[in-house]
Design an enzyme around this catalytic site. Structure first.
Site, PDB file in Angstrom:
ATOM      1  N   GLY A  49      29.898   5.411  90.353  1.00 44.79           N
ATOM      2  CA  GLY A  49      29.739   4.499  89.226  1.00 44.79           C
ATOM      3  C   GLY A  49      29.186   3.182  89.714  1.00 44.79           C
ATOM      4  CD  GLN A  54      29.366  -2.261  91.717  1.00 47.34           C
ATOM      5  OE1 GLN A  54      29.486  -1.474  90.796  1.00 47.34           O
ATOM      6  NE2 GLN A  54      29.699  -1.931  92.956  1.00 47.34           N
ATOM      7  CB  CYS A 109      34.191  -1.302  95.670  1.00 46.48           C
ATOM      8  SG  CYS A 109      33.066  -2.202  94.584  1.00 46.48           S
ATOM      9  CG  LEU A 110      28.889   1.986  95.569  1.00 47.62           C
ATOM     10  CD1 LEU A 110      27.865   2.328  94.494  1.00 47.62           C
ATOM     11  CD2 LEU A 110      28.673   2.858  96.799  1.00 47.62           C
ATOM     12  CG  HIS A 151      36.150   0.500  90.364  1.00 51.15           C
ATOM     13  ND1 HIS A 151      36.791   0.347  91.581  1.00 51.15           N
ATOM     14  CD2 HIS A 151      34.885   0.037  90.557  1.00 51.15           C
ATOM     15  CE1 HIS A 151      35.943  -0.193  92.453  1.00 51.15           C
ATOM     16  NE2 HIS A 151      34.770  -0.384  91.863  1.00 51.15           N
ATOM     17  CD  GLU A 152      32.026   1.064  87.897  1.00 53.20           C
ATOM     18  OE1 GLU A 152      31.499  -0.062  88.008  1.00 53.20           O
ATOM     19  OE2 GLU A 152      32.119   1.848  88.850  1.00 53.20           O
ATOM     20  CG  HIS A 155      32.710  -3.927  89.345  1.00 55.78           C
ATOM     21  ND1 HIS A 155      32.675  -4.772  90.432  1.00 55.78           N
ATOM     22  CD2 HIS A 155      32.734  -2.672  89.856  1.00 55.78           C
ATOM     23  CE1 HIS A 155      32.687  -4.049  91.552  1.00 55.78           C
ATOM     24  NE2 HIS A 155      32.730  -2.770  91.230  1.00 55.78           N
TER      25      HIS A 155
HETATM   26 ZN    ZN Z   1      33.003  -1.242  92.531  1.00 59.05          ZN
END
Ligand code: ZN
Length: 180
Positions: A49, A54, A109-110, A151-152, A155
């Site tokens: 995701g 991000q 997380c990326l 999670h998103e 963000h």
């Molecule tokens: Zn993340």
């Protein structure tokens, strides 16, 4: 051209993102943001995701990789698996339901590589959002999908998992391979 995924410390990751005017959803500008997000996510074999902040864009958009719905998807399978299901797009998402049942789940997380930690997440979640065509939809999910939703949306509120995680550690990618 590859799209850069920004890392912890970038201002877009630490302040609330702004809603997209619904009439702007068909615009070139917003459609390009969505395309760029899909490219950025597809470039990460362990990504499931991605939220617009991000890639440094403070708008309330997140996507979920279609690969999590593919039969071939399982832990450890990466970019070599051909993705069959399109990515899901959520614009101005609101979580409308969260199950009381929750658990401490491992999360990465990326934008917070290479850290992992445990975050308490509801096991089921429902999100109401506009899709990339400007259609309002509601989608419920359990397991990984519910986890990604929470999670998103964090963000989009300027919250990273490390802001609320316990047992934060560095891991090699093969230990835990799903990030969003
Ligand atoms: Zn993340």
């Amino acid at each position: 051209m590859s799209i850069k995924i920004v890392q912890k410390g970038h201002p877009a990751l630490h302040s609330p993102a702004v809603a997209v005017p619904v009439t702007d959803i068909p615009s070139k500008k917003i459609q390009k943001v969505i395309t760029d997000m899909k490219k950025a996510l597809a470039s990460q074999s362990d990504g499931v995701g991605l939220a617009a902040p991000q890639i440094g864009i403070p708008l309330r958009i997140f996507i979920v990789s279609g690969k999590i719905f593919d039969e071939s998807f399982e832990r450890g399978k990466g970019i070599s698996e051909a993705q069959q299901t399109p990515d899901l797009v959520f614009i101005n998402p609101e979580i409308t339901k969260l199950s009381k049942k929750a658990a401490w789940l491992s999360e990465g997380c990326l934008s917070v590589r290479p850290l992992y930690g445990e975050v308490r997440r509801s096991l089921n979640a429902t999100v109401r959002a506009y899709d990339e065509n400007g259609v309002l939809l509601e989608r419920g999910g359990g397991g990984l999908l519910a986890h990604i939703f929470q999670h998103e949306v964090d963000h989009l509120d300027g919250i990273l998992f490390v802001d609320k995680a316990r047992n934060i550690e560095e891991h090699m990618p093969e230990d835990y391979d799903k990030k969003s």
